[in-house]
Scaffold this active site. Sequence first.
Site, PDB file in Angstrom:
ATOM      1  N   HIS A  72       0.788  -1.230   0.000  1.00  0.00           N
ATOM      2  CA  HIS A  72       0.000   0.000   0.000  1.00  0.00           C
ATOM      3  C   HIS A  72       0.825   1.289   0.000  1.00  0.00           C
ATOM      4  O   HIS A  72       0.327   2.340  -0.382  1.00  0.00           O
ATOM      5  CB  HIS A  72      -1.009   0.005   1.156  1.00  0.00           C
ATOM      6  CG  HIS A  72      -0.434   0.425   2.474  1.00  0.00           C
ATOM      7  ND1 HIS A  72       0.142  -0.448   3.346  1.00  0.00           N
ATOM      8  CD2 HIS A  72      -0.346   1.650   3.064  1.00  0.00           C
ATOM      9  CE1 HIS A  72       0.562   0.204   4.414  1.00  0.00           C
ATOM     10  NE2 HIS A  72       0.283   1.473   4.273  1.00  0.00           N
ATOM     11  N   GLU A  76       3.951   5.888  -2.896  1.00  0.00           N
ATOM     12  CA  GLU A  76       4.259   7.182  -2.302  1.00  0.00           C
ATOM     13  C   GLU A  76       5.552   7.191  -1.485  1.00  0.00           C
ATOM     14  O   GLU A  76       6.287   8.163  -1.484  1.00  0.00           O
ATOM     15  CB  GLU A  76       3.112   7.633  -1.411  1.00  0.00           C
ATOM     16  CG  GLU A  76       3.148   9.120  -1.171  1.00  0.00           C
ATOM     17  CD  GLU A  76       1.817   9.631  -0.652  1.00  0.00           C
ATOM     18  OE1 GLU A  76       1.394  10.697  -1.092  1.00  0.00           O
ATOM     19  OE2 GLU A  76       1.216   8.948   0.206  1.00  0.00           O
ATOM     20  N   ASP A  77       5.791   6.109  -0.780  1.00  0.00           N
ATOM     21  CA  ASP A  77       6.876   6.138   0.195  1.00  0.00           C
ATOM     22  C   ASP A  77       8.151   5.388  -0.212  1.00  0.00           C
ATOM     23  O   ASP A  77       8.848   4.848   0.636  1.00  0.00           O
ATOM     24  CB  ASP A  77       6.368   5.634   1.553  1.00  0.00           C
ATOM     25  CG  ASP A  77       5.409   6.635   2.170  1.00  0.00           C
ATOM     26  OD1 ASP A  77       5.785   7.810   2.267  1.00  0.00           O
ATOM     27  OD2 ASP A  77       4.280   6.242   2.517  1.00  0.00           O
ATOM     28  N   ASP A 142      -4.270   0.700   7.702  1.00  0.00           N
ATOM     29  CA  ASP A 142      -3.099   1.583   7.657  1.00  0.00           C
ATOM     30  C   ASP A 142      -3.211   2.634   8.762  1.00  0.00           C
ATOM     31  O   ASP A 142      -2.291   2.843   9.552  1.00  0.00           O
ATOM     32  CB  ASP A 142      -3.066   2.238   6.265  1.00  0.00           C
ATOM     33  CG  ASP A 142      -1.982   3.279   6.132  1.00  0.00           C
ATOM     34  OD1 ASP A 142      -0.862   3.038   6.634  1.00  0.00           O
ATOM     35  OD2 ASP A 142      -2.250   4.334   5.514  1.00  0.00           O
TER      36      ASP A 142
HETATM   37 MN    MN Z   1       0.937   3.306   5.394  1.00  0.00          MN
END
Ligand code: MN
Length: 498
Positions: A72, A76-77, A142
């Site tokens: 997930h 982005e990360d 999350d």
């Molecule tokens: Mn997360």
Amino acid sequence: MTDINEIFNILGDAASNSEKELIAKAYNFAERAHEGQKRMSGEPYFVHVFEVAKKLAKLGMNTQIIAAGFLHDVIEDTNIPEEEIEKQIEQEFGTDMVFLVKGVTKLGKVKYRGYERHIESLRKFFMAIATDPRVVIIKFADRLHNLQTLQHVREDKRKRIAMESLEIYAPLANRLGMRKLKCEIEDAAFPYVYPKEFKQIEEIIEEKKHIYERNLSEIKEKLELELTKNNVKVAAINYRFKHKYSLWKKFVRRDKDVEKVYDIIALRVILQNVEDCYKVLGIIHSIWKPVPGRIKDFIAMPKPNGYRSLHTTIFTDSGTPAEIQIRTEKMHAEAAFGVAAHYFYKEKDEAKKINRKYNDTFKWIEDLKNLDYDPGDMKSFLGHIKMDFFNDRIFIFTPKGDVIDLPEGSTPIDFAYSVHSDVGEHIAGAKINGKMSHIFTKLKNRDIVHIIKKKDAHPSGKWLDHVKTSVAKKHIKSYTEKNSLLSRLKSFGRKPKY
Ligand code: MN
């Protein structure tokens, strides 16, 4: 700490080799993608995505969702360019996985900007739910892990995240019937948003816990005996403590008098079929007297989020009231997981049955998809989404279709004063959904209320027991005070001048 066998153990023997392979592939992909990254706690970033996947496994979600839990945050990360990583996900996991991961990433960009303006965030969430509830379920897991590790986050950010969780995530989870997640989110956020109140609630629980437990174990024993006598097969009898945040909310609603909160701990009787639920309710009432007005049949009339159960509060032998909840095993699972029961791992036939029911309960999600609205006009958007979304508020319509937002438990008197003080001052009756009704009737969400006015009708002090809003209370008090002064003056034989 991040042993993949933990997840396999949760899935149990039922997990096929290809399912295990999918999860292992996602595990490895995420571990590689997040390599070298650290969380604020100093732990490897991978620990976070592992924990999220584990939560999804514990929620009973299918393997595709668990795998998406691992992935997930890779868009982005990580330092890999977005397009590149999307291509990789597509190659290894297919387009559905790209859709899920992108969906969760997009939701992450929702920022909380205060209660008044959270509608935009809500809109994004509703759109995501309408498109694919799986995205929101992953986002909930999350968020829950982020809340549980919030102590490592900067203080100002901490409060914002916790507040946003209470105002947006928890009501949404509740609206989707995901009670278990909702409670976990609330209790994780509670101490950061209201530290003093959190402590107060902890103290109350500490103080009362033993008394209540003893009381309920006595009830349990007595009931079990009676059920065996009556040949009722019981799946389980246990009790649950009310979650801290909901206890606090109820505590406030009951004027901070803990003696008025009857369900701090409640006995749960889980049965095999619906007929037994009603039978057991009868048996309970033959042993203990029910508290008037506290028998609730959510089986015949489920809550808007699909919750079904029978509730009753009884006077126990010691005199203290206690709540008992009666439901079937299936209702029990649904009450905990709600819309997520859709995606339960295995149990395919059962899941299909639940699906059919949920298609009805969550018809509003379907409606949402077909909604044509102006993104600039949030008011009309809120008008469209079924407004019983907000727990403690009800939305009442005027005959012209205007909406008045009132607290739960409001009556036509509250409604009248909210329309205009003059309407409240002269209310003589009310038509609710076209039917003449008493002005003390408690309104239900989406009732249409028409107020009947008479010139010589006036407020009475008695009304104060039947209103919820402060605006109604204020007007009624000032009227009755003025009036009693008036009658006193009259008794002196003087004509008052006003
Ligand atoms: Mn997360």
